[in-house]
Design a protein around this motif. Sequence first.
Motif, PDB file in Angstrom:
ATOM      1  N   MET A   1       6.349   0.178  -0.090  1.00 31.39           N
ATOM      2  CA  MET A   1       5.883   1.572   0.026  1.00 31.39           C
ATOM      3  C   MET A   1       4.913   1.923  -1.111  1.00 31.39           C
ATOM      4  SD  MET A   1       5.892   4.686   1.330  1.00 31.39           S
ATOM      5  CE  MET A   1       7.221   4.734   2.525  1.00 31.39           C
ATOM      6  N   LYS A   2       5.359   1.625  -2.363  1.00 37.98           N
ATOM      7  CA  LYS A   2       4.534   1.954  -3.527  1.00 37.98           C
ATOM      8  C   LYS A   2       3.181   1.259  -3.458  1.00 37.98           C
ATOM      9  CE  LYS A   2       7.039   3.582  -7.532  1.00 37.98           C
ATOM     10  NZ  LYS A   2       7.860   3.228  -8.681  1.00 37.98           N
ATOM     11  N   GLN A   3       3.214  -0.034  -3.060  1.00 37.27           N
ATOM     12  CA  GLN A   3       1.960  -0.802  -2.999  1.00 37.27           C
ATOM     13  C   GLN A   3       1.059  -0.292  -1.884  1.00 37.27           C
ATOM     14  OE1 GLN A   3       3.457  -4.789  -2.732  1.00 37.27           O
ATOM     15  NE2 GLN A   3       3.266  -5.127  -4.951  1.00 37.27           N
ATOM     16  N   LYS A   4       1.688   0.048  -0.776  1.00 38.48           N
ATOM     17  CA  LYS A   4       0.925   0.587   0.359  1.00 38.48           C
ATOM     18  C   LYS A   4       0.183   1.850  -0.061  1.00 38.48           C
ATOM     19  CE  LYS A   4       2.266   0.332   5.216  1.00 38.48           C
ATOM     20  NZ  LYS A   4       3.346   0.694   6.163  1.00 38.48           N
ATOM     21  N   LYS A   5       0.912   2.750  -0.744  1.00 38.76           N
ATOM     22  CA  LYS A   5       0.291   3.999  -1.194  1.00 38.76           C
ATOM     23  C   LYS A   5      -0.805   3.714  -2.212  1.00 38.76           C
ATOM     24  CE  LYS A   5       3.808   7.555  -0.493  1.00 38.76           C
ATOM     25  NZ  LYS A   5       4.515   8.690  -1.107  1.00 38.76           N
ATOM     26  N   ALA A   6      -0.550   2.774  -3.126  1.00 43.05           N
ATOM     27  CA  ALA A   6      -1.528   2.473  -4.179  1.00 43.05           C
ATOM     28  C   ALA A   6      -2.823   1.936  -3.568  1.00 43.05           C
ATOM     29  CB  ALA A   6      -0.939   1.479  -5.174  1.00 43.05           C
ATOM     30  N   ALA A   7      -2.695   1.065  -2.584  1.00 40.36           N
ATOM     31  CA  ALA A   7      -3.884   0.487  -1.943  1.00 40.36           C
ATOM     32  C   ALA A   7      -4.676   1.578  -1.220  1.00 40.36           C
ATOM     33  CB  ALA A   7      -3.463  -0.609  -0.977  1.00 40.36           C
ATOM     34  N   LEU A   8      -3.957   2.443  -0.525  1.00 40.46           N
ATOM     35  CA  LEU A   8      -4.615   3.524   0.209  1.00 40.46           C
ATOM     36  C   LEU A   8      -5.292   4.506  -0.758  1.00 40.46           C
ATOM     37  CD1 LEU A   8      -5.146   4.533   3.055  1.00 40.46           C
ATOM     38  CD2 LEU A   8      -3.030   5.851   2.946  1.00 40.46           C
ATOM     39  N   ARG A   9      -4.649   4.749  -1.912  1.00 40.35           N
ATOM     40  CA  ARG A   9      -5.255   5.625  -2.921  1.00 40.35           C
ATOM     41  C   ARG A   9      -6.622   5.114  -3.336  1.00 40.35           C
ATOM     42  NH1 ARG A   9       0.070   6.068  -5.292  1.00 40.35           N
ATOM     43  NH2 ARG A   9       0.719   8.101  -4.494  1.00 40.35           N
ATOM     44  N   GLN A  10      -6.723   3.822  -3.617  1.00 37.72           N
ATOM     45  CA  GLN A  10      -8.002   3.228  -4.031  1.00 37.72           C
ATOM     46  C   GLN A  10      -9.059   3.425  -2.960  1.00 37.72           C
ATOM     47  OE1 GLN A  10      -6.823   3.165  -7.290  1.00 37.72           O
ATOM     48  NE2 GLN A  10      -8.780   2.069  -7.227  1.00 37.72           N
ATOM     49  N   GLU A  11      -8.670   3.120  -1.725  1.00 35.95           N
ATOM     50  CA  GLU A  11      -9.606   3.234  -0.613  1.00 35.95           C
ATOM     51  C   GLU A  11     -10.078   4.687  -0.440  1.00 35.95           C
ATOM     52  OE1 GLU A  11      -7.906   1.795   3.074  1.00 35.95           O
ATOM     53  OE2 GLU A  11      -9.404   2.952   4.211  1.00 35.95           O
ATOM     54  N   MET A  12      -9.118   5.617  -0.510  1.00 33.65           N
ATOM     55  CA  MET A  12      -9.456   7.019  -0.242  1.00 33.65           C
ATOM     56  C   MET A  12     -10.224   7.673  -1.394  1.00 33.65           C
ATOM     57  SD  MET A  12      -8.649   7.283   2.812  1.00 33.65           S
ATOM     58  CE  MET A  12      -9.073   9.013   3.065  1.00 33.65           C
ATOM     59  N   LYS A  13     -10.036   7.143  -2.618  1.00 33.13           N
ATOM     60  CA  LYS A  13     -10.844   7.651  -3.737  1.00 33.13           C
ATOM     61  C   LYS A  13     -12.304   7.338  -3.503  1.00 33.13           C
ATOM     62  CE  LYS A  13      -7.672   7.618  -7.564  1.00 33.13           C
ATOM     63  NZ  LYS A  13      -7.285   6.974  -8.828  1.00 33.13           N
ATOM     64  N   ALA A  14     -12.576   6.124  -3.058  1.00 33.27           N
ATOM     65  CA  ALA A  14     -13.963   5.721  -2.792  1.00 33.27           C
ATOM     66  C   ALA A  14     -14.531   6.538  -1.636  1.00 33.27           C
ATOM     67  CB  ALA A  14     -14.008   4.229  -2.479  1.00 33.27           C
ATOM     68  N   ARG A  15     -13.706   6.732  -0.605  1.00 32.12           N
ATOM     69  CA  ARG A  15     -14.199   7.481   0.556  1.00 32.12           C
ATOM     70  C   ARG A  15     -14.482   8.941   0.185  1.00 32.12           C
ATOM     71  NH1 ARG A  15     -11.113   7.296   6.219  1.00 32.12           N
ATOM     72  NH2 ARG A  15     -11.287   5.094   5.705  1.00 32.12           N
ATOM     73  N   ARG A  16     -13.572   9.535  -0.587  1.00 28.49           N
ATOM     74  CA  ARG A  16     -13.773  10.945  -0.950  1.00 28.49           C
ATOM     75  C   ARG A  16     -15.015  11.114  -1.821  1.00 28.49           C
ATOM     76  NH1 ARG A  16      -9.198  14.115  -4.258  1.00 28.49           N
ATOM     77  NH2 ARG A  16     -10.188  12.905  -5.899  1.00 28.49           N
ATOM     78  N   ALA A  17     -15.294  10.123  -2.678  1.00 25.67           N
ATOM     79  CA  ALA A  17     -16.488  10.207  -3.524  1.00 25.67           C
ATOM     80  C   ALA A  17     -17.747  10.250  -2.654  1.00 25.67           C
ATOM     81  CB  ALA A  17     -16.530   9.027  -4.483  1.00 25.67           C
TER      82      ALA A  17
END
Length: 201
Positions: A1-17
């Motif tokens: 769960m933690k890793q899944k969220k962490a990976a998605l965080r990275q992806e979504m930070k780039a997308r939001r930028a």
Amino acid sequence: MKQKKAALRQEMKARRATLQQQLGASAPRQIASRLLMLPEMAGTVQKGIKAERNESSIVAGFYPIQSEIDCLFLLKALNAVQWRCALPVMSGVSKHLAFKEWDLEEELKEGAYGTREPLSDMLYVMPDVVLVPLLAFDETGHRLGYGGGYYDRTLDIYREKGHSFTAIGVAFEGQKQDSLPVSKQDQPLDIIVTEEKVYRP
Ligand SMILES: Nc1nc2c(c(=O)[nH]1)N(C=O)[C@@H](CNc1ccc(C(=O)N[C@@H](CCC(=O)O)C(=O)O)cc1)CN2
Ligand SMILES: Nc1ncnc2c1ncn2[C@@H]1O[C@H](COP(=O)(O)OP(=O)(O)OP(=O)(O)O)[C@@H](O)[C@H]1O
């Protein structure tokens, strides 16, 4: 769960930028007009206009960091129709947020992670509406934040205590996911407003 969220965080930070670069100038205006049209807001806006200032409703926003939507624009729009505004103050020990009133002019002090917070002598308030920053959301109201759990803990406490308020996520439409990894402690949003739509889970 933690890793899944962490990976998605990275992806979504780039997308939001990227979204911020493309839509950062126009989205706040569109989101503000959608916010003002919400029945939850309309009722209290009218109440706000009629009421004495100290009876006006209180909206908590956030001082934008990284590529977050310009929430200060939203607060200005709400303040113009008599909403009292507030910003979060972090408690490092309990890892929850408290909200302090801010008149939009008073000088702010530096908080952690690039945030800015009202000074210590401002009043603590219980907001009627909490505008919540996020990295990703889904149509059922789930949200992914930076991973500190601050908003989850804070909304949890308010709901436990029976404080009546509306949690509204503000986001670019492109931050929507079909579904998100959900933990037991994640607190759902009541409404999500983007530059394109209003979601009511
Ligand atoms: N604008 C804004 N204000 C806010 C929040 C937020 O998400 N956005 N918060 C929401 O809780 C609280 C601040 N909490 C935060 C908790 C963690 C990170 C964080 O992990 N940021 C970086 C790490 C940077 C670093 O370590 O220096 C990250 O993106 O990973 C940021 C804010 C209250 N104020
Ligand atoms: N109500 C709560 N009580 C205790 N711990 C909590 C609570 N909510 C979340 N946490 C803990 O906080 C940590 C971060 O949670 P999570 O990954 O859901 O954060 P987030 O929603 O992305 O971040 P934030 O709410 O700060 O934007 C997790 O370890 C989680 O167990």
